[in-house]
Write an enzyme that holds these catalytic residues in place. Structure first.
Site, PDB file in Angstrom:
ATOM      1  N   SER A  57      -2.896  -7.916   2.243  1.00 12.56           N
ATOM      2  CA  SER A  57      -3.229  -7.915   3.674  1.00 12.56           C
ATOM      3  C   SER A  57      -3.701  -9.298   4.096  1.00 12.56           C
ATOM      4  O   SER A  57      -3.383  -9.787   5.183  1.00 12.56           O
ATOM      5  CB  SER A  57      -4.349  -6.912   3.952  1.00 12.56           C
ATOM      6  OG  SER A  57      -3.955  -5.617   3.602  1.00 12.56           O
ATOM      7  N   HIS A  88       0.843  -1.205   0.000  1.00 10.57           N
ATOM      8  CA  HIS A  88       0.000   0.000   0.000  1.00 10.57           C
ATOM      9  C   HIS A  88       0.879   1.257   0.000  1.00 10.57           C
ATOM     10  O   HIS A  88       0.607   2.225  -0.715  1.00 10.57           O
ATOM     11  CB  HIS A  88      -0.885   0.052   1.256  1.00 10.57           C
ATOM     12  CG  HIS A  88      -1.932  -1.015   1.343  1.00 10.57           C
ATOM     13  ND1 HIS A  88      -2.048  -1.878   2.415  1.00 10.57           N
ATOM     14  CD2 HIS A  88      -2.937  -1.358   0.486  1.00 10.57           C
ATOM     15  CE1 HIS A  88      -3.074  -2.685   2.229  1.00 10.57           C
ATOM     16  NE2 HIS A  88      -3.633  -2.399   1.064  1.00 10.57           N
ATOM     17  N   ARG A  94      -1.573  -5.483  -8.830  1.00  7.74           N
ATOM     18  CA  ARG A  94      -0.381  -6.292  -8.563  1.00  7.74           C
ATOM     19  C   ARG A  94      -0.114  -7.318  -9.647  1.00  7.74           C
ATOM     20  O   ARG A  94       1.022  -7.586 -10.000  1.00  7.74           O
ATOM     21  CB  ARG A  94      -0.532  -7.033  -7.229  1.00  7.74           C
ATOM     22  CG  ARG A  94      -0.408  -6.174  -6.027  1.00  7.74           C
ATOM     23  CD  ARG A  94      -0.942  -6.863  -4.820  1.00  7.74           C
ATOM     24  NE  ARG A  94      -2.346  -7.199  -5.018  1.00  7.74           N
ATOM     25  CZ  ARG A  94      -3.166  -7.564  -4.056  1.00  7.74           C
ATOM     26  NH1 ARG A  94      -2.733  -7.684  -2.837  1.00  7.74           N
ATOM     27  NH2 ARG A  94      -4.438  -7.833  -4.309  1.00  7.74           N
ATOM     28  N   LYS A 141     -18.727  -6.960   7.165  1.00 11.94           N
ATOM     29  CA  LYS A 141     -17.462  -7.686   7.097  1.00 11.94           C
ATOM     30  C   LYS A 141     -16.787  -7.756   8.463  1.00 11.94           C
ATOM     31  O   LYS A 141     -16.883  -6.821   9.258  1.00 11.94           O
ATOM     32  CB  LYS A 141     -16.541  -6.936   6.103  1.00 11.94           C
ATOM     33  CG  LYS A 141     -15.556  -7.830   5.388  1.00 11.94           C
ATOM     34  CD  LYS A 141     -14.846  -7.064   4.298  1.00 11.94           C
ATOM     35  CE  LYS A 141     -13.421  -7.573   4.182  1.00 11.94           C
ATOM     36  NZ  LYS A 141     -12.647  -6.820   3.197  1.00 11.94           N
TER      37      LYS A 141
HETATM   38  O1  PNS Z   1      -8.592  -3.139   0.119  1.00 17.16           O
HETATM   39  P1  PNS Z   1      -9.761  -3.707  -0.631  1.00 17.16           P
HETATM   40  O2  PNS Z   1     -10.583  -4.577   0.292  1.00 17.16           O
HETATM   41  O3  PNS Z   1      -9.364  -4.405  -1.893  1.00 17.16           O
HETATM   42  O4  PNS Z   1     -10.690  -2.440  -1.056  1.00 17.16           O
HETATM   43  C1  PNS Z   1     -11.926  -2.632  -1.693  1.00 17.16           C
HETATM   44  C2  PNS Z   1     -12.722  -1.318  -1.779  1.00 17.16           C
HETATM   45  C3  PNS Z   1     -12.795  -0.641  -0.430  1.00 17.16           C
HETATM   46  C4  PNS Z   1     -12.060  -0.371  -2.747  1.00 17.16           C
HETATM   47  C5  PNS Z   1     -14.147  -1.674  -2.313  1.00 17.16           C
HETATM   48  O5  PNS Z   1     -14.645  -2.743  -1.586  1.00 17.16           O
HETATM   49  C6  PNS Z   1     -15.135  -0.517  -2.203  1.00 17.16           C
HETATM   50  O6  PNS Z   1     -15.011   0.467  -2.885  1.00 17.16           O
HETATM   51  N1  PNS Z   1     -16.136  -0.646  -1.301  1.00 17.16           N
HETATM   52  C7  PNS Z   1     -17.129   0.370  -1.049  1.00 17.16           C
HETATM   53  C8  PNS Z   1     -18.511  -0.085  -1.497  1.00 17.16           C
HETATM   54  C9  PNS Z   1     -18.735   0.246  -2.952  1.00 17.16           C
HETATM   55  O7  PNS Z   1     -18.629   1.373  -3.389  1.00 17.16           O
HETATM   56  N2  PNS Z   1     -19.066  -0.797  -3.721  1.00 17.16           N
HETATM   57  C10 PNS Z   1     -19.250  -0.714  -5.147  1.00 17.16           C
HETATM   58  C11 PNS Z   1     -17.909  -0.650  -5.851  1.00 17.16           C
HETATM   59  S1  PNS Z   1     -17.919  -1.530  -7.291  1.00 17.16           S
END
Ligand code: PNS
Length: 163
Positions: free
Chosen positions: A131, A20, A93, A44
């Protein structure tokens, strides 16, 4: 005075890894400021709760005024709009990331066409790092010191009463 360019780098950060940090540093080559936005998803289960994740990030990036730590709940694009920002940063990645990232970027664009997603490729030394794997390795007794900031390593030790 020119307007500062800003981007939101959203994620779970459960916990923050050196991967990150690599993406944030690359983002700062393009943007004046990166807002690291920590997701709270009530559906979650996290290893570190929102407060712990935010505190860890703030401690790691303290005194770095080009990095802001914030948190959000709900739709990412709503948060980005509220902050008056039009760019989302994500890391890519490997090919395995591509499909889900592609879907998320297109879904976010569908909901809010004015918001763009920009991808940064981390150093190849972090291409395996996540993570999820850091937690798994640590829980199974492995060492992750070279993969996370010292503070995160210490918090993991405390969480699992190790060391
Ligand atoms: O670190 P991560 O878990 O890969 O991050 C994922 C994240 C936070 C970017 C994604 O889950 C997100 O944007 N969640 C918020 C809910 C949302 O907007 N969902 C629709 C997106 S397609």
């Amino acid at each position: 005075m020119s307007k500062k360019s800003m981007a939101v780098y959203p994620g779970s950060y459960d916990p923050l890894t050196n991967g990150h940090i690599d993406i944030i540093q690359r983002g700062l080559k393009i943007f004046d400021k990166i807002i690291v936005a920590v997701l709270k998803n009530p559906a979650k289960t996290y290893l570190f709760d929102l407060d712990e994740r935010v505190r860890m990030l703030r401690a790691v990036f303290k005194e770095q005024d080009k990095i802001e730590i914030d948190h959000f709940e709900g739709l990412l694009v709503d948060y980005v709009k509220r902050r008056n920002i039009t760019t989302i940063v994500r890391g890519l990645r490997a090919i395995s990331d591509f499909e889900i990232e592609f879907q998320m970027a297109l879904m976010n664009r569908k909901i809010e066409p004015r918001i763009e997603t920009i991808f940064f490729v981390p150093s190849e030394s972090y291409s395996f790092l996540s993570s999820k794997l850091v937690k798994e390795v640590y829980m199974l007794g492995g060492e992750v010191r070279s993969m996370v900031p010292l503070l995160v390593d210490r918090k993991l030790k405390k969480k699992f009463r190790r060391g």
